[in-house]
Write an enzyme that holds these catalytic residues in place. Sequence first.
Site, mmCIF file in Angstrom:
data_model
loop_
_atom_site.group_PDB
_atom_site.id
_atom_site.type_symbol
_atom_site.label_atom_id
_atom_site.label_comp_id
_atom_site.label_asym_id
_atom_site.label_seq_id
_atom_site.Cartn_x
_atom_site.Cartn_y
_atom_site.Cartn_z
ATOM 1 N N TRP A 172 80.423 84.647 88.782
ATOM 2 C CA TRP A 172 79.259 83.773 88.034
ATOM 3 C C TRP A 172 80.056 82.474 87.018
ATOM 4 O O TRP A 172 79.057 81.348 87.542
ATOM 5 C CB TRP A 172 78.106 83.995 87.105
ATOM 6 C CG TRP A 172 77.272 85.352 88.162
ATOM 7 C CD1 TRP A 172 77.327 86.402 88.421
ATOM 8 C CD2 TRP A 172 76.088 85.110 89.485
ATOM 9 N NE1 TRP A 172 76.756 87.040 89.095
ATOM 10 C CE2 TRP A 172 75.786 86.516 89.577
ATOM 11 C CE3 TRP A 172 75.773 83.778 89.591
ATOM 12 C CZ2 TRP A 172 74.933 86.034 91.038
ATOM 13 C CZ3 TRP A 172 75.280 84.047 90.634
ATOM 14 C CH2 TRP A 172 74.480 84.575 90.791
ATOM 15 N N VAL A 173 80.715 82.750 86.740
ATOM 16 C CA VAL A 173 81.073 81.638 85.583
ATOM 17 C C VAL A 173 82.656 81.869 86.084
ATOM 18 O O VAL A 173 83.356 82.545 85.811
ATOM 19 C CB VAL A 173 80.736 82.116 84.073
ATOM 20 C CG1 VAL A 173 80.967 80.372 83.309
ATOM 21 C CG2 VAL A 173 79.229 82.398 84.682
ATOM 22 N N ALA A 174 83.509 80.380 85.898
ATOM 23 C CA ALA A 174 84.728 80.634 86.547
ATOM 24 C C ALA A 174 85.706 80.765 84.952
ATOM 25 O O ALA A 174 84.696 80.620 83.650
ATOM 26 C CB ALA A 174 85.439 79.309 86.676
ATOM 27 N N SER A 179 87.773 75.864 86.345
ATOM 28 C CA SER A 179 86.334 75.155 86.991
ATOM 29 C C SER A 179 86.331 73.830 86.807
ATOM 30 O O SER A 179 87.153 73.145 86.398
ATOM 31 C CB SER A 179 85.598 75.430 85.752
ATOM 32 O OG SER A 179 84.524 74.572 86.140
ATOM 33 N N HIS A 181 84.253 71.971 86.829
ATOM 34 C CA HIS A 181 83.212 71.192 85.214
ATOM 35 C C HIS A 181 84.324 70.526 84.752
ATOM 36 O O HIS A 181 84.739 69.690 83.794
ATOM 37 C CB HIS A 181 82.547 71.995 84.800
ATOM 38 C CG HIS A 181 81.970 72.434 85.982
ATOM 39 N ND1 HIS A 181 80.507 71.242 86.019
ATOM 40 C CD2 HIS A 181 80.884 73.540 86.698
ATOM 41 C CE1 HIS A 181 79.170 71.342 87.070
ATOM 42 N NE2 HIS A 181 80.342 72.953 87.333
ATOM 43 N N ASP A 188 76.762 69.698 88.291
ATOM 44 C CA ASP A 188 75.401 70.575 89.190
ATOM 45 C C ASP A 188 74.344 69.698 88.736
ATOM 46 O O ASP A 188 74.039 69.831 87.488
ATOM 47 C CB ASP A 188 75.373 72.060 87.841
ATOM 48 C CG ASP A 188 75.686 72.920 88.044
ATOM 49 O OD1 ASP A 188 77.384 73.319 89.275
ATOM 50 O OD2 ASP A 188 76.381 74.117 87.452
ATOM 51 N N GLU A 231 77.175 77.636 96.158
ATOM 52 C CA GLU A 231 76.012 76.845 95.139
ATOM 53 C C GLU A 231 75.369 75.911 95.598
ATOM 54 O O GLU A 231 76.317 74.416 95.573
ATOM 55 C CB GLU A 231 77.480 77.131 93.959
ATOM 56 C CG GLU A 231 78.008 77.799 93.167
ATOM 57 C CD GLU A 231 78.500 77.871 92.503
ATOM 58 O OE1 GLU A 231 78.817 76.168 91.788
ATOM 59 O OE2 GLU A 231 78.320 78.674 91.483
ATOM 60 N N HIS A 234 76.578 72.614 93.169
ATOM 61 C CA HIS A 234 77.520 72.203 92.700
ATOM 62 C C HIS A 234 78.373 71.017 93.543
ATOM 63 O O HIS A 234 78.424 71.239 94.812
ATOM 64 C CB HIS A 234 78.754 73.659 93.181
ATOM 65 C CG HIS A 234 79.394 73.010 91.810
ATOM 66 N ND1 HIS A 234 80.148 73.319 90.136
ATOM 67 C CD2 HIS A 234 80.517 72.415 92.299
ATOM 68 C CE1 HIS A 234 81.418 72.387 90.169
ATOM 69 N NE2 HIS A 234 81.955 72.605 91.218
HETATM 70 ZN ZN ZN Z 1 78.849 73.465 88.918
#
Ligand code: ZN
Length: 258
Positions: A172-174, A179, A181, A188, A231, A234
Site C-alpha cells: 500500500w505504501v512504498a 515512491s 511522490h 494522487d 491505482e 496516481h
Molecule cells: Zn500516489
Amino acid sequence: MQKKVTRRIRRRKKNKRIFVFFIPFLLMVLIVSSMAFLFGRLKKEMDHRQQDNLEIARLHFDKSNLDETDLDEDNVDDGEWCLTLVNKWNPMKTDGSEVETIELSNGQLVDKRIYPQLQKMLDDARAYGVYPVVASGYRTWSKQEALYNEKIEEYKAEGLSEEDAKEAAESWVAIPGTSEHQLGLSVDINADGINSAGGEVYDWLARNAYKYGFINRYPSDKTDITGVANEPWHYRYVGIKAAEEINNRGICLEEYLE
Ligand SMILES: [Zn+2]
C-alpha cells in the site's frame, strides 16, 4: 374549605398541564422553524454554487476540447528530468530535498516544472464538468517514512507480526526512497466528493491526462512490471511526447524506458 382546596389542586394541575404540553410544543416550534430557516439557506447556497459551476463550465467549454495542435503551442520543457524511473527495484539516488516545489491552492506541493500542465489539466477537467482534487503531491523523505511506519503499525495492531506487517504495508505504501511522490512528479487525484464522484474523475483522467503529459502510472494490467497494484488516481508527469507514446502503445513507463 374542601371546595377551595379542590379548586387549588385543579388550578395546579392546569398549570402543570401547561408546562407539560406548552413548553415542549414551544420548543418544537422553535426547532422546526430554525431548521426550516437553515435548510432554506443551505439550499440557496447550493443553488448558488451550482449556478457558479455551470457558469464556469460554460465559460471554459471551448478550452476543454483541446487537440494536439493546441497543445503544441505550449512551451513545455520535456527534458530527461521528467523520465526518472523510481520503483521498488530502482530507488531514488537523492533524498528528494533538492526538488523545487510549488504550493497548490489546497496546500499540496508539486515540482514546479509540472505545475503549468497540471493546473491546465485540472482547469479543463472542471470546465468539462468533473471536479478533481490533488489529494497528495510531493512528499519529503520523512513524510513517506511516517506514512510507511503508520501503515506497519496499523497492521501490527491487527495482530500481524513485524515481518508480515511490513510486507502487507509495502503493498500500500512504498518504502521511503521508492515512491514517485518523493520526486514531486506524481500526484494522487481524487474527486472532490461534492460535485463529482471518484469514477467520473478517473474516467476523465484516463481519457485525457496524456494530452497534458501525465500517465496513469500503475495500470491494472501492468502490476507485474510496475510492482504496484492498480491505482487509477496516481498520475505521473512524463512530458507530452512520452505520455502520448505510452498512451498510444498501451505500455507503462518501465516498458517505455526499456
Ligand atoms: Zn500516489
